[in-house]
Design a protein around this motif. Structure first.
Motif, PDB file in Angstrom:
ATOM      1  N   ILE A 129      24.445 -22.742  61.511  1.00 22.42           N
ATOM      2  CA  ILE A 129      25.378 -23.033  60.420  1.00 22.42           C
ATOM      3  C   ILE A 129      24.987 -24.347  59.739  1.00 22.42           C
ATOM      4  O   ILE A 129      24.972 -24.451  58.504  1.00 22.42           O
ATOM      5  CB  ILE A 129      26.818 -23.096  60.957  1.00 22.42           C
ATOM      6  CG1 ILE A 129      27.243 -21.731  61.517  1.00 22.42           C
ATOM      7  CG2 ILE A 129      27.778 -23.541  59.855  1.00 22.42           C
ATOM      8  CD1 ILE A 129      28.584 -21.745  62.226  1.00 22.42           C
ATOM      9  N   ILE A 130      24.673 -25.355  60.550  1.00 25.31           N
ATOM     10  CA  ILE A 130      24.218 -26.637  59.995  1.00 25.31           C
ATOM     11  C   ILE A 130      22.976 -26.425  59.139  1.00 25.31           C
ATOM     12  O   ILE A 130      22.842 -26.992  58.044  1.00 25.31           O
ATOM     13  CB  ILE A 130      23.926 -27.636  61.136  1.00 25.31           C
ATOM     14  CG1 ILE A 130      25.221 -28.020  61.851  1.00 25.31           C
ATOM     15  CG2 ILE A 130      23.220 -28.889  60.604  1.00 25.31           C
ATOM     16  CD1 ILE A 130      25.016 -28.838  63.117  1.00 25.31           C
ATOM     17  N   ASN A 131      22.073 -25.606  59.620  1.00 22.96           N
ATOM     18  CA  ASN A 131      20.824 -25.343  58.905  1.00 22.96           C
ATOM     19  C   ASN A 131      21.096 -24.742  57.528  1.00 22.96           C
ATOM     20  O   ASN A 131      20.472 -25.128  56.534  1.00 22.96           O
ATOM     21  CB  ASN A 131      19.965 -24.400  59.754  1.00 22.96           C
ATOM     22  CG  ASN A 131      18.502 -24.429  59.371  1.00 22.96           C
ATOM     23  OD1 ASN A 131      18.040 -25.343  58.687  1.00 22.96           O
ATOM     24  ND2 ASN A 131      17.754 -23.437  59.803  1.00 22.96           N
ATOM     25  N   VAL A 132      22.033 -23.803  57.458  1.00 19.38           N
ATOM     26  CA  VAL A 132      22.378 -23.181  56.176  1.00 19.38           C
ATOM     27  C   VAL A 132      23.020 -24.198  55.237  1.00 19.38           C
ATOM     28  O   VAL A 132      22.617 -24.338  54.073  1.00 19.38           O
ATOM     29  CB  VAL A 132      23.332 -21.988  56.390  1.00 19.38           C
ATOM     30  CG1 VAL A 132      23.894 -21.510  55.062  1.00 19.38           C
ATOM     31  CG2 VAL A 132      22.606 -20.839  57.088  1.00 19.38           C
ATOM     32  N   LEU A 133      24.011 -24.922  55.724  1.00 18.84           N
ATOM     33  CA  LEU A 133      24.784 -25.819  54.857  1.00 18.84           C
ATOM     34  C   LEU A 133      23.959 -27.009  54.374  1.00 18.84           C
ATOM     35  O   LEU A 133      24.053 -27.408  53.208  1.00 18.84           O
ATOM     36  CB  LEU A 133      26.028 -26.314  55.599  1.00 18.84           C
ATOM     37  CG  LEU A 133      27.065 -25.252  55.964  1.00 18.84           C
ATOM     38  CD1 LEU A 133      28.237 -25.886  56.711  1.00 18.84           C
ATOM     39  CD2 LEU A 133      27.563 -24.524  54.719  1.00 18.84           C
ATOM     40  N   LEU A 134      23.127 -27.575  55.251  1.00 18.19           N
ATOM     41  CA  LEU A 134      22.390 -28.785  54.882  1.00 18.19           C
ATOM     42  C   LEU A 134      21.144 -28.485  54.063  1.00 18.19           C
ATOM     43  O   LEU A 134      20.501 -29.416  53.571  1.00 18.19           O
ATOM     44  CB  LEU A 134      22.040 -29.585  56.139  1.00 18.19           C
ATOM     45  CG  LEU A 134      23.054 -30.677  56.558  1.00 18.19           C
ATOM     46  CD1 LEU A 134      23.110 -31.770  55.517  1.00 18.19           C
ATOM     47  CD2 LEU A 134      24.436 -30.082  56.784  1.00 18.19           C
ATOM     48  N   THR A 135      20.775 -27.220  53.929  1.00 23.30           N
ATOM     49  CA  THR A 135      19.685 -26.881  53.017  1.00 23.30           C
ATOM     50  C   THR A 135      20.151 -26.943  51.566  1.00 23.30           C
ATOM     51  O   THR A 135      19.347 -27.206  50.652  1.00 23.30           O
ATOM     52  CB  THR A 135      19.131 -25.475  53.337  1.00 23.30           C
ATOM     53  OG1 THR A 135      18.678 -25.445  54.690  1.00 23.30           O
ATOM     54  CG2 THR A 135      17.960 -25.113  52.429  1.00 23.30           C
ATOM     55  N   LEU A 136      21.449 -26.750  51.346  1.00 23.12           N
ATOM     56  CA  LEU A 136      21.988 -26.716  49.978  1.00 23.12           C
ATOM     57  C   LEU A 136      21.749 -28.004  49.187  1.00 23.12           C
ATOM     58  O   LEU A 136      21.350 -27.941  48.021  1.00 23.12           O
ATOM     59  CB  LEU A 136      23.479 -26.404  50.022  1.00 23.12           C
ATOM     60  CG  LEU A 136      23.875 -24.949  49.812  1.00 23.12           C
ATOM     61  CD1 LEU A 136      25.384 -24.792  49.914  1.00 23.12           C
ATOM     62  CD2 LEU A 136      23.388 -24.439  48.456  1.00 23.12           C
ATOM     63  N   PRO A 137      21.997 -29.200  49.746  1.00 21.78           N
ATOM     64  CA  PRO A 137      21.745 -30.414  48.958  1.00 21.78           C
ATOM     65  C   PRO A 137      20.321 -30.503  48.436  1.00 21.78           C
ATOM     66  O   PRO A 137      20.100 -30.952  47.304  1.00 21.78           O
ATOM     67  CB  PRO A 137      22.053 -31.547  49.956  1.00 21.78           C
ATOM     68  CG  PRO A 137      23.006 -30.949  50.915  1.00 21.78           C
ATOM     69  CD  PRO A 137      22.596 -29.518  51.054  1.00 21.78           C
ATOM     70  N   ALA A 138      19.365 -30.069  49.257  1.00 20.27           N
ATOM     71  CA  ALA A 138      17.974 -30.109  48.798  1.00 20.27           C
ATOM     72  C   ALA A 138      17.753 -29.159  47.635  1.00 20.27           C
ATOM     73  O   ALA A 138      17.035 -29.484  46.676  1.00 20.27           O
ATOM     74  CB  ALA A 138      17.033 -29.768  49.955  1.00 20.27           C
ATOM     75  N   TRP A 174      16.212 -21.487  52.293  1.00 17.99           N
ATOM     76  CA  TRP A 174      17.634 -21.163  52.432  1.00 17.99           C
ATOM     77  C   TRP A 174      17.794 -19.721  52.882  1.00 17.99           C
ATOM     78  O   TRP A 174      18.665 -19.403  53.702  1.00 17.99           O
ATOM     79  CB  TRP A 174      18.361 -21.414  51.113  1.00 17.99           C
ATOM     80  CG  TRP A 174      19.830 -21.637  51.293  1.00 17.99           C
ATOM     81  CD1 TRP A 174      20.447 -22.335  52.297  1.00 17.99           C
ATOM     82  CD2 TRP A 174      20.881 -21.177  50.432  1.00 17.99           C
ATOM     83  NE1 TRP A 174      21.813 -22.348  52.121  1.00 17.99           N
ATOM     84  CE2 TRP A 174      22.107 -21.642  50.977  1.00 17.99           C
ATOM     85  CE3 TRP A 174      20.911 -20.438  49.264  1.00 17.99           C
ATOM     86  CZ2 TRP A 174      23.333 -21.365  50.396  1.00 17.99           C
ATOM     87  CZ3 TRP A 174      22.139 -20.182  48.672  1.00 17.99           C
ATOM     88  CH2 TRP A 174      23.329 -20.642  49.238  1.00 17.99           C
ATOM     89  N   ALA A 175      16.952 -18.836  52.344  1.00 22.16           N
ATOM     90  CA  ALA A 175      17.004 -17.436  52.773  1.00 22.16           C
ATOM     91  C   ALA A 175      16.648 -17.304  54.247  1.00 22.16           C
ATOM     92  O   ALA A 175      17.238 -16.490  54.969  1.00 22.16           O
ATOM     93  CB  ALA A 175      16.054 -16.592  51.920  1.00 22.16           C
ATOM     94  N   ILE A 176      15.682 -18.113  54.697  1.00 17.00           N
ATOM     95  CA  ILE A 176      15.336 -18.099  56.121  1.00 17.00           C
ATOM     96  C   ILE A 176      16.546 -18.505  56.961  1.00 17.00           C
ATOM     97  O   ILE A 176      16.872 -17.874  57.963  1.00 17.00           O
ATOM     98  CB  ILE A 176      14.148 -19.039  56.401  1.00 17.00           C
ATOM     99  CG1 ILE A 176      12.869 -18.489  55.746  1.00 17.00           C
ATOM    100  CG2 ILE A 176      13.923 -19.213  57.906  1.00 17.00           C
ATOM    101  CD1 ILE A 176      11.680 -19.429  55.839  1.00 17.00           C
ATOM    102  N   THR A 177      17.243 -19.559  56.528  1.00 20.98           N
ATOM    103  CA  THR A 177      18.396 -20.029  57.298  1.00 20.98           C
ATOM    104  C   THR A 177      19.511 -18.989  57.317  1.00 20.98           C
ATOM    105  O   THR A 177      20.182 -18.811  58.337  1.00 20.98           O
ATOM    106  CB  THR A 177      18.928 -21.358  56.733  1.00 20.98           C
ATOM    107  OG1 THR A 177      19.452 -21.159  55.414  1.00 20.98           O
ATOM    108  CG2 THR A 177      17.835 -22.409  56.692  1.00 20.98           C
ATOM    109  N   TRP A 178      19.717 -18.297  56.182  1.00 16.67           N
ATOM    110  CA  TRP A 178      20.739 -17.242  56.153  1.00 16.67           C
ATOM    111  C   TRP A 178      20.322 -16.079  57.045  1.00 16.67           C
ATOM    112  O   TRP A 178      21.163 -15.490  57.748  1.00 16.67           O
ATOM    113  CB  TRP A 178      20.961 -16.753  54.724  1.00 16.67           C
ATOM    114  CG  TRP A 178      21.997 -17.539  53.972  1.00 16.67           C
ATOM    115  CD1 TRP A 178      21.779 -18.413  52.948  1.00 16.67           C
ATOM    116  CD2 TRP A 178      23.410 -17.546  54.209  1.00 16.67           C
ATOM    117  NE1 TRP A 178      22.972 -18.957  52.527  1.00 16.67           N
ATOM    118  CE2 TRP A 178      23.985 -18.442  53.285  1.00 16.67           C
ATOM    119  CE3 TRP A 178      24.232 -16.886  55.112  1.00 16.67           C
ATOM    120  CZ2 TRP A 178      25.354 -18.688  53.232  1.00 16.67           C
ATOM    121  CZ3 TRP A 178      25.606 -17.124  55.059  1.00 16.67           C
ATOM    122  CH2 TRP A 178      26.152 -18.016  54.123  1.00 16.67           C
ATOM    123  N   GLY A 206      12.348 -12.005  51.283  1.00 13.91           N
ATOM    124  CA  GLY A 206      11.150 -12.034  52.126  1.00 13.91           C
ATOM    125  C   GLY A 206      11.210 -13.143  53.158  1.00 13.91           C
ATOM    126  O   GLY A 206      10.716 -12.989  54.281  1.00 13.91           O
ATOM    127  N   GLY A 207      11.788 -14.291  52.794  1.00 17.30           N
ATOM    128  CA  GLY A 207      11.977 -15.354  53.765  1.00 17.30           C
ATOM    129  C   GLY A 207      13.025 -15.000  54.799  1.00 17.30           C
ATOM    130  O   GLY A 207      12.920 -15.373  55.968  1.00 17.30           O
TER     131      GLY A 207
END
Length: 533
Positions: free
Chosen positions: A317-326, A158-162, A17-18
């Motif tokens: 790409i930065i948005n996807v990768l940097l969401t992972l640590p959170a 993360w789904a939004i970024t993907w 949904g995101g």
């Protein structure tokens, strides 16, 4: 019927949904700079349909703002409606209703033969996004154990970024198609994840807290057993969760008038203010401006054509990768510190960009760079590369802080009786500010140029102060523990993460005495709150 019990699989399906919102963001940001889009929806002197005309300027800046803002405008209405939908039909069914509206809107957008039809379709798409964005965090927060609640709810971001990343590259690839298919194909493809989400929801369990609210206690126990007990209905954490839910539901029925007015009563309005401002501030960071209008920003920094589109994709790409640590560590970091650190860093990069633009840039020729009025300022050389670098750093700072936390935090603040309605209002606050900013930014680039950076930098400074004094820590606590914290009135800056003890409770490491004390605490706190309410 078979139901999925793994919380990660449940989350992976629900947060599609995101991804719908992410699809919209990048489909518009990748398309608004293409010749095919600008000529078909052109409002310049040559009119629509001149695909080979090099002077097509596309919709006027205020009209483009309206086209972009149609999604958040519809989302505002959808989020408000979702509170009633979710209380009546359940969290899962509400999300499926959103999927139906998304497909209807996508069909209209794909078939658009003018700006009016495009706006109408996007508004319906937004209605669907509003429902899903409000209720998916509620749904997964009510299913997840406290020690991983931040991780699974943050997966919405993360789904939004993907969604942004996938649709951006689809739209970029389609930009090489001649004619209207360049934008109609990506707008049609965005229906696929909604169809997958609708089908996937059939195999997901309903929220145990919603089931309890409807007196379906056997179903509630079964869901807790499925998700938390690995098939053992007498698992310690299952019984602990069931006791907490039962105590809270009984208290709420005895003492609460469940309506929207409940949210503005003295003991609830502070929580509403925190939840609403979490979503408002997440918009006033300026992040979605970066997402929607990044091609304008990089155009002012001297990039054009395919180079601009490729450079813009790097931020996704930065948005996807940097969401992972959170997602991995947010439940240990907590909520307060990511919000505080994130706003400080974002303010730093925005002030830096404003200074670079003011010191080394100059006004663009009349009509903007490349006949794009929004690209009203020029900067080149090393300073332009510094602007691009600061933009990437801004995105990275948001991705691991405000991005996921702003979705995790609001559902944690509210008790069960008002959670659906409260999150609907907080999410609606997000969308109404998204609407305002989407509409405001294109004319702002034309009229105040680089000073747009200053506006958002000041907002980031203000939110830092607000978070420090008003936003308490909710990580590492059950949803019922959070209720108790608010009734005790603990100052925000004195709250902290309680991760390790809640993790021990989940895996059954508390001894019998501790379990009994915890159970008695739940009953005592509910009785105390009942007497004080």
């Amino acid at each position: 019927m078979y139901q999925i019990g793994n919380i990660y699989v449940i989350t992976a399906i629900a947060v599609i949904g995101g991804g719908l919102f992410g699809f919209d963001i990048s489909s518009m940001s990748a398309i608004i700079g293409t010749q095919q889009y600008r000529c078909y929806f052109n409002q310049g002197p040559h009119g629509p349909g001149y695909d080979d005309d090099p002077v097509c300027s596309g919709p006027k800046s205020d009209v483009q703002g309206g086209i972009t803002a149609a999604i958040p405008g519809g989302s505002f209405v959808g989020a408000l409606t979702s509170g009633w939908l979710t209380d009546r039909f359940g969290r899962k069914t509400s999300v499926q209703i959103g999927c139906i509206f998304w497909c209807i809107g996508s069909i209209i957008v794909c078939a658009s033969n003018g700006i009016g039809m495009l706006i109408a379709g996007r508004f319906i798409n937004g209605f669907a996004v509003g429902i899903c964005s409000a209720q998916v965090p509620v749904y997964v927060s009510e299913l997840s154990p406290p020690s991983m609640r931040g991780r699974v709810v943050g997966s919405q971001q993360w789904a939004i970024t993907w969604g942004i990343l996938i649709m951006y590259y689809i739209s970029y690839g389609c930009s090489f198609i001649n004619g209207n298919a360049a934008f109609r194909v990506p707008w049609a493809l965005q229906m696929i994840p909604a169809i997958g989400l609708f089908v996937g929801c059939i195999f997901l369990p309903e929220s145990p807290r919603w089931l309890a609210k409807k007196d379906r206690w056997e179903d509630c126990h079964n869901v807790l057993t499925l998700v938390h007990g690995q098939g053992d209905p007498n698992a310690p954490f299952v019984m602990l969760e069931l006791s907490e839910i039962r105590a809270m539901v009984e208290f709420e029925r005895a003492n609460a008038d469940v309506s929207f007015l409940e949210l503005v009563k003295p003991k609830m309005i502070n929580r509403l203010h925190i939840g609403v401002f979490t979503q408002i501030w997440s918009q006033l960071t300026g992040m979605n401006v970066m997402m929607y209008y990044i091609t304008y920003l990089f155009g002012m920094a001297g990039l054009s054509g395919n180079i601009n589109l490729i450079a813009s994709s790097i931020q996704y790409i930065i948005n996807v990768l940097l969401t992972l640590p959170a997602l991995i560590w947010m439940d240990r970091w907590g909520r307060r510190w990511p919000l505080l650190i994130g706003s400080i860093l974002m303010a730093t990069w925005l002030y830096a960009n404003a200074g670079l633009m003011a010191s080394y840039g100059h006004a663009a020729p009349p009509g903007g760079i490349g006949n794009v009025p929004e690209e009203s300022w020029e900067i080149s050389g090393a300073p332009s590369r510094a602007v691009i670098a600061c933009t990437y750093l801004f995105v990275a700072s948001y991705a691991c802080t405000w991005g996921p936390v702003s979705w995790v935090y609001p559902p944690e603040l509210f008790p069960l009786r008002v959670r659906g309605k409260a999150v609907a209002i907080t999410t609606a606050s997000n969308w109404i500010f998204n609407f305002a900013l989407s509409y405001f930014v294109p004319p702002a680039f034309v009229n105040i140029q680089w000073k747009v950076y200053v506006v958002f930098a000041v907002f980031c400074t203000a939110m830092t102060i607000h978070v420090f004094f008003a936003f308490p820590e909710t990580s590492g606590k059950t949803l019922e523990d959070i209720e108790e914290m608010f009734h005790e009135g603990v100052p925000a800056w004195k709250t902290h993460v309680n991760f390790h003890r809640i993790r021990r409770a989940e895996v059954g490491d508390l001894n019998d005495k501790e379990q009994a004390m915890k159970f008695e605490e739940n009953i005592d706190s509910a009785n105390t709150v009942a007497k004080s309410g």
